[in-house]
Design an enzyme around this catalytic site. Structure first.
Site, PDB file in Angstrom:
ATOM      1  N   TRP A 164       0.826  -1.216   0.000  1.00 27.35           N
ATOM      2  CA  TRP A 164       0.000   0.000   0.000  1.00 27.35           C
ATOM      3  C   TRP A 164       0.855   1.258   0.000  1.00 27.35           C
ATOM      4  CZ3 TRP A 164      -4.382  -0.817  -1.920  1.00 27.35           C
ATOM      5  CH2 TRP A 164      -5.031  -2.043  -1.716  1.00 27.35           C
ATOM      6  N   ASP A 189      -1.642   6.970   6.062  1.00 24.05           N
ATOM      7  CA  ASP A 189      -2.728   6.087   5.641  1.00 24.05           C
ATOM      8  C   ASP A 189      -3.006   5.160   6.809  1.00 24.05           C
ATOM      9  OD1 ASP A 189      -4.396   4.161   4.601  1.00 24.05           O
ATOM     10  OD2 ASP A 189      -3.095   3.624   2.914  1.00 24.05           O
ATOM     11  N   LYS A 237     -12.415  -1.401   6.567  1.00 24.71           N
ATOM     12  CA  LYS A 237     -11.667  -2.323   7.414  1.00 24.71           C
ATOM     13  C   LYS A 237     -12.028  -2.135   8.889  1.00 24.71           C
ATOM     14  CE  LYS A 237      -7.788  -2.214   4.154  1.00 24.71           C
ATOM     15  NZ  LYS A 237      -7.822  -3.598   3.673  1.00 24.71           N
TER      16      LYS A 237
END
Length: 362
Positions: free
Chosen positions: A102, A173, A197
């Site tokens: 990511w 993030d 999530k």
């Protein structure tokens, strides 16, 4: 009704109480004669949900008054582009900490906008250990330093954040671990997280951004991609993902009713310890992927001695009501995602299944 033991990495488990409340209010919300999905986002009822959700985020996460809470669309992946579009200027560089898939995607997107540098990387450790925050090399002309607080695929998590950045804004993030532990928001210029999530269903992305960074939004990019556009309109510039925001609202209330973020952290530590203990006490039958000092409370990654046994583990786990234990396709292995909404009972059941599987196959 028998609920699955849901260890999906995202979209992921939601609290049963939240799902039941949404079910009760699905057809008619607050006496409006319609579902919240059917009503105008300009209506007083929806604006109340929008405003209350922002207020709950502030309360639970300790967000100071000089930050905006935005509900946007496009997922964290859109933020990979919006961040450099809004913050990266000519003559400045975007500094990135490269810790896995990511973080790497965020870095690649920023290169379409401007110059980038890598401030630290754990690539030599196969992304199984987070770099030491004291070893980051951040150039003086950095427009920001970007970190991924938790890498979902590798199962690694930063245990602390840098405090010596001077005037360089820290951007994070936090898609995988937002609201899983208390964080000092004042250390950050911007935090973002896809909801699917740890906050709610897919469809909405939370952005927490400091006033000065909003004010610096350039006027030469489309309005929809500017933070000041959404801040001025309280996230109602265009039609929002109203049902997803409503679900986030219910999840935030659930976190509050369960003692807040500090209580969530202790619950997460207690339940993930069950699974990490099953790995560590297996005499090598299970092999933890992440280095112990970088282990995630949200995504537990592990291997078994052979791929055949891993396939058998996944097959048998599914037969026993477990979902989502197969590792990401890029790395293989096994993974259990233990977000806030995954109950202690599910982690206990998994630890017991792991012990039984080892007895039968060790």
């Amino acid at each position: 009704m028998k609920r699955a033991y849901n260890f999906n990495a995202g979209p992921a488990a939601l609290p049963l109480e939240v799902l039941q409340q949404a079910q009760e209010q699905f057809v008619e919300y607050q006496g409006a004669g319609m579902s919240i999905m059917e009503m105008s986002h300009r209506s007083a009822l929806y604006e109340q949900v929008n405003n209350e959700s922002q207020a709950l985020m502030r309360e639970l996460f300790g967000i100071p008054d000089n930050y905006h809470v935005l509900f946007l669309q496009g997922g964290a992946s859109q933020q990979f582009a919006m961040i450099p579009m809004n913050l990266l200027r000519p003559g400045r560089v975007g500094a990135y900490v490269k810790t896995g898939a990511w973080a790497d995607k965020a870095l690649k997107e920023s290169k379409f906008v401007g110059e980038t540098v890598i401030a630290a990387s754990s690539e030599n450790d196969k992304y199984m250990r987070m770099p030491n925050v004291n070893d980051f090399i951040v150039p003086d002309n950095a427009a920001y330093l970007h970190m991924t607080s938790n890498e979902t695929i590798g199962g690694v998590q930063f245990q602390e954040f840098p405090t010596n950045l001077g005037n360089v804004p820290l951007v994070a993030d936090m898609s995988s671990d937002i609201l899983s532990r208390p964080i000092d928001i004042s250390k950050f210029g911007l935090i973002y997280a896809g909801a699917q999530k740890n906050l709610g269903p897919s469809g909405v992305t939370v952005v927490i951004v400091r006033d000065d960074l909003v004010q610096e939004s350039p006027k030469d990019i489309p309005a929809i991609f500017r933070y000041d556009t959404h801040a001025k309109n309280s996230s109602l510039y265009n039609t929002p993902p109203s049902f997803s925001v409503y679900m986030v609202n219910l999840v935030l209330k659930w976190i509050k009713s369960n003692g807040g973020v500090a209580a969530m952290e202790q619950i997460n530590r207690d339940k993930t310890k069950l699974i990490y203990d099953a790995i560590d006490q297996s005499n090598g039958f299970y092999i933890g992927c992440a280095h112990p000092d970088s282990r995630s409370l949200m995504n537990i990654t592990f291997r078994i001695q052979s791929e055949e046994l891993e396939k058998q583990f996944v097959k048998e786990s599914e037969q026993n009501g477990f979902v989502g234990l197969k590792g990401h396709r890029d790395v293989g292995g096994l993974r259990a995602s233990t977000y806030n909404a995954v109950p202690h009972e599910s982690c206990k059941a998994l630890a017991e299944f792991m012990a039984d599987f080892q007895r039968r196959n060790g």
